[in-house]
Design a protein around this motif. Sequence first.
Motif, short mmCIF file in Angstrom:
data_model
loop_
_atom_site.label_atom_id
_atom_site.label_comp_id
_atom_site.label_asym_id
_atom_site.label_seq_id
_atom_site.Cartn_x
_atom_site.Cartn_y
_atom_site.Cartn_z
N CYS A 87 0.83 -1.21 0.00
CA CYS A 87 0.00 0.00 0.00
C CYS A 87 0.86 1.26 0.00
O CYS A 87 0.64 2.19 -0.80
N ILE A 88 1.85 1.31 0.86
CA ILE A 88 2.70 2.49 0.98
C ILE A 88 3.56 2.66 -0.27
O ILE A 88 3.74 3.77 -0.78
N LYS A 89 4.08 1.56 -0.80
CA LYS A 89 4.90 1.66 -2.02
C LYS A 89 4.08 2.18 -3.20
O LYS A 89 4.58 2.98 -4.00
N ASN A 90 2.83 1.76 -3.30
CA ASN A 90 1.97 2.25 -4.38
C ASN A 90 1.75 3.76 -4.25
O ASN A 90 1.76 4.49 -5.26
N LYS A 91 1.55 4.22 -3.03
CA LYS A 91 1.37 5.66 -2.80
C LYS A 91 2.64 6.44 -3.12
O LYS A 91 2.59 7.54 -3.68
N ILE A 92 3.79 5.87 -2.75
CA ILE A 92 5.06 6.53 -3.05
C ILE A 92 5.24 6.65 -4.56
O ILE A 92 5.64 7.70 -5.07
N SER A 93 4.94 5.58 -5.29
CA SER A 93 5.11 5.57 -6.74
C SER A 93 4.32 6.69 -7.40
O SER A 93 4.83 7.39 -8.29
N SER A 94 3.07 6.86 -6.97
CA SER A 94 2.24 7.92 -7.56
C SER A 94 2.73 9.30 -7.17
O SER A 94 2.57 10.27 -7.92
N LYS A 95 3.37 9.38 -6.00
CA LYS A 95 3.85 10.68 -5.51
C LYS A 95 5.12 11.13 -6.22
O LYS A 95 5.31 12.33 -6.48
N ILE A 96 5.99 10.19 -6.55
CA ILE A 96 7.31 10.57 -7.09
C ILE A 96 7.40 10.43 -8.60
O ILE A 96 8.45 10.76 -9.17
N GLU A 97 6.33 9.94 -9.26
CA GLU A 97 6.45 9.72 -10.71
C GLU A 97 6.85 11.02 -11.41
O GLU A 97 6.48 12.11 -10.97
N PRO A 98 7.67 10.97 -12.45
CA PRO A 98 8.06 9.78 -13.21
C PRO A 98 9.26 9.02 -12.66
O PRO A 98 9.73 8.08 -13.29
N GLU A 99 9.79 9.41 -11.52
CA GLU A 99 10.93 8.67 -10.96
C GLU A 99 10.51 7.26 -10.61
O GLU A 99 9.41 7.01 -10.12
N GLU A 100 11.40 6.30 -10.84
CA GLU A 100 11.11 4.91 -10.55
C GLU A 100 11.23 4.65 -9.05
O GLU A 100 12.13 5.16 -8.38
N LEU A 101 10.32 3.81 -8.54
CA LEU A 101 10.35 3.47 -7.12
C LEU A 101 11.67 2.79 -6.76
O LEU A 101 12.23 3.03 -5.68
N SER A 102 12.18 1.96 -7.66
CA SER A 102 13.43 1.24 -7.39
C SER A 102 14.62 2.18 -7.27
O SER A 102 15.64 1.83 -6.65
N CYS A 103 14.51 3.38 -7.84
CA CYS A 103 15.57 4.38 -7.69
C CYS A 103 15.40 5.19 -6.41
O CYS A 103 16.38 5.59 -5.78
N PHE A 104 14.16 5.42 -6.04
CA PHE A 104 13.87 6.24 -4.85
C PHE A 104 14.18 5.47 -3.57
O PHE A 104 14.77 6.02 -2.63
N LEU A 105 13.79 4.20 -3.50
CA LEU A 105 14.05 3.37 -2.33
C LEU A 105 15.37 2.64 -2.53
O LEU A 105 15.58 1.98 -3.55
N LYS A 106 16.25 2.75 -1.55
CA LYS A 106 17.61 2.23 -1.72
C LYS A 106 17.76 0.79 -1.25
O LYS A 106 18.80 0.17 -1.50
N LEU A 107 16.75 0.25 -0.58
CA LEU A 107 16.76 -1.16 -0.18
C LEU A 107 15.37 -1.75 -0.43
O LEU A 107 14.37 -1.02 -0.34
N PRO A 108 15.28 -3.04 -0.72
CA PRO A 108 13.96 -3.67 -0.87
C PRO A 108 13.16 -3.56 0.43
O PRO A 108 13.73 -3.62 1.53
N VAL A 109 11.86 -3.38 0.30
CA VAL A 109 10.98 -3.31 1.46
C VAL A 109 10.42 -4.71 1.71
O VAL A 109 9.56 -5.20 0.96
N VAL A 110 10.92 -5.36 2.75
CA VAL A 110 10.55 -6.75 3.04
C VAL A 110 10.05 -6.84 4.48
O VAL A 110 10.81 -6.53 5.41
N PRO A 111 8.80 -7.24 4.70
CA PRO A 111 8.30 -7.40 6.08
C PRO A 111 9.15 -8.43 6.83
O PRO A 111 9.45 -9.51 6.29
N ARG A 112 9.50 -8.10 8.06
CA ARG A 112 10.33 -9.00 8.85
C ARG A 112 9.63 -9.33 10.15
O ARG A 112 9.23 -8.44 10.91
N LEU A 113 9.47 -10.63 10.42
CA LEU A 113 8.85 -11.08 11.66
C LEU A 113 9.91 -11.20 12.75
O LEU A 113 11.06 -11.55 12.48
#
Length: 330
Positions: free
Chosen positions: A28-54
């Motif tokens: 959900c948050i990544k989708n919102k970021i993508s629409s906020k920063i376009e045309p920049e790619e999400l993979s360029c904006f975020l410097k590490l993968p977003v992985v839920p950790r238990l």
Amino acid sequence: MNKKDEILERWDKEKAMYQAWGSYLSTCIKNKISSKIEPEELSCFLKLPVVPRLKDDRKLVEKAFYRRKNYSDPYSDITDKVGIRFVVLLDSQISIISNIVEQMTEWECSKDRDYEKEQERDPLSFDYAAVHFVIRPKEEIDCGKEHGFVKVGTPCEVQIKSLSQHIFSEVAHDTIYKPTVEVTAEMRRNSAKAMALLEATNDYFEKVNDQVQAPISSLKNITQQLSAVYKDAIQDEPAPSVLEGLFLEAYKDFTHDDYVTKVRDLLKKKPFIGKSIKKWFQKRNPIFSQPSILLIYFAVDNNARKAKRKWPLTMVEMEPILADLGESST
């Protein structure tokens, strides 16, 4: 059954739900970021993968009973049983994600750590810096047959930090703030000096970024305007890449006198342009996935000789555009 076993038994039953909640939030948050920063790619904006950790079973028990936290209800009071982390390049980019988190209405969030407020209170201190939220759903969330429902009030910790902050936390945080050995004054001093150096480095990068962004901000605005037209006319999502900057730099002279309206009018007057773009888009020709392809067609229709002179690639690659408009590459 003792309290430790009770916590672990409940944790085993609820791990899948917490994993689903972390995955739902990150998407959900990544989708919102993508629409906020376009045309920049999400993979360029975020410097590490977003992985839920238990949280690891052992660490859950340690935090519940051996950290002197004085929890009244250890299982419910521990809010980082699942966590997600967003790492950006610069401190100034943290607020983009923080604002998204705070503005969403489907969950409740509390800000458990805010490095800017901490620095305001103690400007001479150089310490671990990040923004931490605890997010809980207001209503039960259906995560599909595989994961089931996420209960109201289920917590997930969301950390937002810059790359320099992340480096500091990886190097120092587990030692300085979660010690297994005695922390010396020298260790704390060196930690503070390292954070001070990272803050200064970030400040210089912020200045460089501002200098870089100034001349390209107008080009980004053009891309956003043309992207909207592209979506309407082509019925596909454009995929701006390095080519976008190359084309805009070449054809920016055509972006005046209400050019967006004129581009729309051209597409209505000559609907075959949109069909041709879609055809090449479906063939995965990257030139035709750029929002600026609309500007190129407009330029060729407006002044073919000038448009050909401005073309930054080989003429062979321009031929499909020229052919559509009855122009020759010679």
